[in-house]
Motif scaffolding. Structure first.
Motif, PDB file in Angstrom:
ATOM      1  N   LEU A   3       5.180  21.291  -6.891  1.00  0.00           N
ATOM      2  CA  LEU A   3       6.825  21.108  -6.622  1.00  0.00           C
ATOM      3  C   LEU A   3       7.040  19.839  -7.863  1.00  0.00           C
ATOM      4  O   LEU A   3       6.784  18.941  -7.498  1.00  0.00           O
ATOM      5  CB  LEU A   3       7.202  20.836  -5.389  1.00  0.00           C
ATOM      6  N   ILE A   4       7.725  20.242  -8.983  1.00  0.00           N
ATOM      7  CA  ILE A   4       7.979  19.392 -10.019  1.00  0.00           C
ATOM      8  C   ILE A   4       9.751  19.251  -9.994  1.00  0.00           C
ATOM      9  O   ILE A   4      10.302  20.078  -9.674  1.00  0.00           O
ATOM     10  CB  ILE A   4       7.524  20.089 -11.214  1.00  0.00           C
ATOM     11  N   THR A   5       9.922  17.806 -10.092  1.00  0.00           N
ATOM     12  CA  THR A   5      11.139  17.190 -10.321  1.00  0.00           C
ATOM     13  C   THR A   5      11.608  17.337 -11.588  1.00  0.00           C
ATOM     14  O   THR A   5      11.325  16.503 -12.353  1.00  0.00           O
ATOM     15  CB  THR A   5      11.559  15.977  -9.276  1.00  0.00           C
ATOM     16  N   PRO A  11      14.166  19.066  -7.899  1.00  0.00           N
ATOM     17  CA  PRO A  11      12.598  19.780  -7.700  1.00  0.00           C
ATOM     18  C   PRO A  11      12.852  21.174  -7.469  1.00  0.00           C
ATOM     19  O   PRO A  11      13.957  21.769  -6.914  1.00  0.00           O
ATOM     20  CB  PRO A  11      12.633  19.186  -6.027  1.00  0.00           C
ATOM     21  N   ARG A  12      11.989  21.788  -8.251  1.00  0.00           N
ATOM     22  CA  ARG A  12      11.752  23.174  -8.556  1.00  0.00           C
ATOM     23  C   ARG A  12      10.368  23.584  -8.437  1.00  0.00           C
ATOM     24  O   ARG A  12       9.457  22.751  -8.578  1.00  0.00           O
ATOM     25  CB  ARG A  12      12.283  23.719  -9.762  1.00  0.00           C
ATOM     26  N   ASP A  13      10.096  24.866  -8.233  1.00  0.00           N
ATOM     27  CA  ASP A  13       8.761  25.430  -8.101  1.00  0.00           C
ATOM     28  C   ASP A  13       8.287  25.189  -9.541  1.00  0.00           C
ATOM     29  O   ASP A  13       8.918  25.534 -10.372  1.00  0.00           O
ATOM     30  CB  ASP A  13       8.606  26.707  -7.655  1.00  0.00           C
ATOM     31  N   GLU A  14       6.950  25.215  -9.584  1.00  0.00           N
ATOM     32  CA  GLU A  14       5.980  25.107 -10.933  1.00  0.00           C
ATOM     33  C   GLU A  14       6.202  26.345 -11.595  1.00  0.00           C
ATOM     34  O   GLU A  14       6.357  26.196 -12.873  1.00  0.00           O
ATOM     35  CB  GLU A  14       4.411  25.075 -10.335  1.00  0.00           C
ATOM     36  N   THR A  15       6.509  27.561 -11.347  1.00  0.00           N
ATOM     37  CA  THR A  15       7.043  28.687 -11.963  1.00  0.00           C
ATOM     38  C   THR A  15       8.079  28.606 -12.980  1.00  0.00           C
ATOM     39  O   THR A  15       8.374  29.684 -13.707  1.00  0.00           O
ATOM     40  CB  THR A  15       7.056  29.996 -11.074  1.00  0.00           C
ATOM     41  N   GLU A  16       9.054  27.554 -12.478  1.00  0.00           N
ATOM     42  CA  GLU A  16      10.204  27.427 -13.248  1.00  0.00           C
ATOM     43  C   GLU A  16       9.757  26.828 -14.637  1.00  0.00           C
ATOM     44  O   GLU A  16      10.711  26.787 -15.524  1.00  0.00           O
ATOM     45  CB  GLU A  16      11.187  26.744 -12.721  1.00  0.00           C
ATOM     46  N   TYR A  17       8.798  26.196 -14.730  1.00  0.00           N
ATOM     47  CA  TYR A  17       8.526  25.469 -15.913  1.00  0.00           C
ATOM     48  C   TYR A  17       7.221  25.795 -16.868  1.00  0.00           C
ATOM     49  O   TYR A  17       6.503  26.914 -16.305  1.00  0.00           O
ATOM     50  CB  TYR A  17       7.865  23.785 -15.310  1.00  0.00           C
ATOM     51  N   VAL A  74      -6.644  15.430 -10.002  1.00  0.00           N
ATOM     52  CA  VAL A  74      -7.693  15.867  -9.191  1.00  0.00           C
ATOM     53  C   VAL A  74      -6.773  16.229  -7.861  1.00  0.00           C
ATOM     54  O   VAL A  74      -7.307  17.253  -7.296  1.00  0.00           O
ATOM     55  CB  VAL A  74      -8.609  14.568  -8.666  1.00  0.00           C
ATOM     56  N   THR A  75      -5.891  15.467  -7.165  1.00  0.00           N
ATOM     57  CA  THR A  75      -5.278  15.766  -6.068  1.00  0.00           C
ATOM     58  C   THR A  75      -4.043  16.676  -6.597  1.00  0.00           C
ATOM     59  O   THR A  75      -3.201  17.435  -5.544  1.00  0.00           O
ATOM     60  CB  THR A  75      -4.732  14.339  -5.555  1.00  0.00           C
ATOM     61  N   TYR A  76      -3.506  16.637  -7.604  1.00  0.00           N
ATOM     62  CA  TYR A  76      -2.449  17.535  -8.280  1.00  0.00           C
ATOM     63  C   TYR A  76      -1.073  16.767  -7.664  1.00  0.00           C
ATOM     64  O   TYR A  76      -0.061  17.570  -7.610  1.00  0.00           O
ATOM     65  CB  TYR A  76      -2.421  18.788  -7.860  1.00  0.00           C
ATOM     66  N   GLU A  77      -1.042  15.684  -7.021  1.00  0.00           N
ATOM     67  CA  GLU A  77       0.189  14.933  -6.844  1.00  0.00           C
ATOM     68  C   GLU A  77       0.862  14.553  -7.774  1.00  0.00           C
ATOM     69  O   GLU A  77       0.521  14.041  -8.900  1.00  0.00           O
ATOM     70  CB  GLU A  77      -0.406  13.898  -5.960  1.00  0.00           C
ATOM     71  N   VAL A  78       2.207  15.021  -7.885  1.00  0.00           N
ATOM     72  CA  VAL A  78       3.079  14.634  -9.120  1.00  0.00           C
ATOM     73  C   VAL A  78       3.729  13.016  -8.425  1.00  0.00           C
ATOM     74  O   VAL A  78       4.430  13.015  -7.606  1.00  0.00           O
ATOM     75  CB  VAL A  78       4.444  15.591  -9.125  1.00  0.00           C
ATOM     76  N   LEU A  79       3.379  12.249  -9.261  1.00  0.00           N
ATOM     77  CA  LEU A  79       3.514  10.773  -8.996  1.00  0.00           C
ATOM     78  C   LEU A  79       4.880  10.265  -9.494  1.00  0.00           C
ATOM     79  O   LEU A  79       5.628   9.315  -9.035  1.00  0.00           O
ATOM     80  CB  LEU A  79       2.416   9.838  -9.799  1.00  0.00           C
ATOM     81  N   ALA A  80       5.305  10.966 -10.450  1.00  0.00           N
ATOM     82  CA  ALA A  80       6.763  10.434 -11.072  1.00  0.00           C
ATOM     83  C   ALA A  80       6.896  11.687 -12.258  1.00  0.00           C
ATOM     84  O   ALA A  80       6.202  12.305 -12.765  1.00  0.00           O
ATOM     85  CB  ALA A  80       6.616   9.056 -11.983  1.00  0.00           C
ATOM     86  N   SER A  81       8.444  11.881 -12.384  1.00  0.00           N
ATOM     87  CA  SER A  81       9.023  12.656 -13.612  1.00  0.00           C
ATOM     88  C   SER A  81       9.926  11.838 -14.147  1.00  0.00           C
ATOM     89  O   SER A  81      10.924  11.321 -13.441  1.00  0.00           O
ATOM     90  CB  SER A  81       9.289  13.982 -13.027  1.00  0.00           C
TER      91      SER A  81
END
Lengths: 93, 406
Positions: A3-5, A11-17, A74-81
């Protein structure tokens, strides 16, 4: 699914990017003075850390604008955008 | 009633020695490539004072996570040479290692769905033949003869316009390959050390003289890296960079079925590759996730697209159930070709960058890497795959023949 902002759309799903690789890779200041090895660095060598990586994404099915994401590989956590004209949160390392 | 006694524990295939304080050669990574390198160091070069260090367990990384496809139908001379050397070694290895790892030369079809695919495929068939690699161009009706369950109707979204076919290609049982190599390397005197993570490199100036590990310091005359997705992490510890990016690549298997799928089918365009394991599972792979990752799992939408493609190509799969999915971490280079050879650190050699295609190369990667480590010089087959090609510009662009989008 990530989930990327998007800084503009929220915030939108990865598939939009689409993914654009490492961020903050500046074009050489004096390209005419670069050696072959320095060109190789610029063209082919990118960081590949196990942990936080600043990377470029484009909101291809949304506003179509590029921006940067700080993400843990590693965790795939999105820390910031953040926008391209903003510095990497928390400094360069 | 006394219960039946348990059977005797079977013999182990290799010893589990304590690491010694020094070796002539230390190999980092006990996957297929590391084990093959150790085997050929001993067999071809008489170098048996060798340790293979493995952070986890033997062949538990990408070797355990791949779709086991073996083929040599690459476009460029350099790639055809090294992959065909591998295929020839595969053809003799079960006998040489005295281990039946179910190497099955059932052929590989690479499908074409666009005019550009057709042109690329025909060109590759011609290039393969010039290099002595068996290859045929098949029209859609011939494709259907090779694999009758394939839907070659023109009424699909991306119709099959033909395909390349390599009859000598096939699959092998990956775990058995690793165990066969491990057993023989062990018999020749190689120490296989599991649960031993390399945490740093000992250097004397620009020369490597050993490794720091989670089980202590180990001195080494020469060190070879064969750590696939983690190669750039190790390179960083050793003080240099590699032009590789690590990406998750996932695969899945279905429940068991009767034999329905006689060959291996790969499609670069709609992006799925399928074979049927000896036991009966359909083994399927997809493309890599676009982003860098070390998480050994992939994105759901990649599976979704892969399954949509599979069901369109193989309508008979529509009711098959997915049993299990998993991911490996592949190390991708800018030209989709591997890096095998010396590094900026003296006596430290690297074998990496095989991306999505390392399994098929296992014997040749080991053969050439062992030569490089033993002699300090590249083998003629790996010389073109040196790290300095990114500086000289002599790239070997195999994105087309790599067959997995990355």
């Amino acid at each position: 699914m990530l989930l990327i902002t998007c800084p503009w759309c929220g915030p939108r799903d990865e598939t939009e990017y689409h993914y654009g690789g490492q961020a903050h890779v500046p074009y050489p200041e004096n390209p005419a003075e670069l050696s072959d090895a320095q060109w190789a660095e610029y063209v082919f060598y990118r960081d590949n850390p196990k942990g936080p990586l600043a990377e470029r994404w484009v909101h291809s099915t949304g506003c179509r604008r590029w921006f940067n994401v700080l993400r843990d590989t590693v965790t795939y956590e999105v820390l910031a955008s953040y926008r391209l004209d903003e510095p990497r949160p928390g400094g360069n390392r | 009633m006394t219960p039946e006694p348990l059977p005797e524990h079977p013999d182990f295939l290799w010893r589990t020695p304590e690491p010694r304080s020094s070796y002539d050669v230390v190999i980092v990574g006990a996957g297929g490539h590391g084990l093959a390198t150790a085997y050929y160091l001993a067999k071809n070069h008489g170098i048996t004072d060798v340790a293979v260090l493995e952070r986890g367990w033997l062949a538990g990384g990408n070797m355990a996570r791949n779709t086991t496809i073996i083929r040599s139908n690459y476009l460029w001379d350099e790639s055809a040479a090294i992959y065909e050397h591998a295929l020839k070694l595969w053809e003799g290895l079960p006998e040489e290692l005295d281990y039946d790892f179910l190497f099955s030369q059932r052929g590989v079809l690479n499908l074409a769905h666009t005019l550009q695919d057709v042109r690329e495929g025909v060109r590759r068939v011609n290039a393969n033949r010039l290099n002595g690699v068996d290859a045929e161009w098949l029209e859609p009706d011939e494709v259907a003869e090779v694999c009758p369950i394939l839907n070659v109707s023109p009424r699909t979204r991306y119709p099959v316009l033909g395909g390349t076919f390599q009859p000598r290609a096939g699959i092998a049982k990956h775990d058995h390959v690793a165990w066969a190599l491990a057993r023989r390397a062990d018999e020749l005197g190689v120490d296989l050390i599991q649960g031993c993570e390399v945490t740093g490199f000992l250097k004397d100036g620009d020369r490597v003289v050993g490794v720091e590990t989670s089980r202590g310091r180990i001195l080494a005359g020469r060190v070879g890296l064969a750590a696939a997705g983690h190669s750039s992490v190790l390179a960083r510890l050793a003080g240099f960079r590699l032009p590789v990016q690590s990406h998750p690549l996932q695969a899945l298997v279905s429940e068991l079925h009767e034999p329905v799928h006689p060959t291996v089918v790969m499609s670069n365009h709609v992006h799925v590759y399928v074979s049927q394991a000896h036991k009966g599972e359909l083994v399927m792979g997809a493309g890599v996730d676009a982003y860098n990752g070390y998480g050994q799992r992939g994105s759901f939408h990649v599976i979704e697209q892969q399954m949509a493609a599979a069901v369109e190509l193989f309508p008979v799969f529509a009711r098959a159930h997915v049993l299990r999915t998993w991911g490996g971490i592949v190390d991708v280079t800018p030209d989709a070709s591997p890096i095998v050879g010396s590094t900026p650190v003296e006596n430290l050699y690297v074998n990496c960058g095989w991306g999505t295609g390392g399994f098929k190369a296992t014997p040749a990667a080991g053969w050439t890497f062992a030569h490089t480590i033993a002699t300090g010089e590249p083998h003629p087959l790996n010389a073109p795959f040196a790290l300095d090609r990114f500086t000289t510009g002599a790239l070997i662009d195999e994105h087309g023949a790599a067959a997995v989008a990355h």
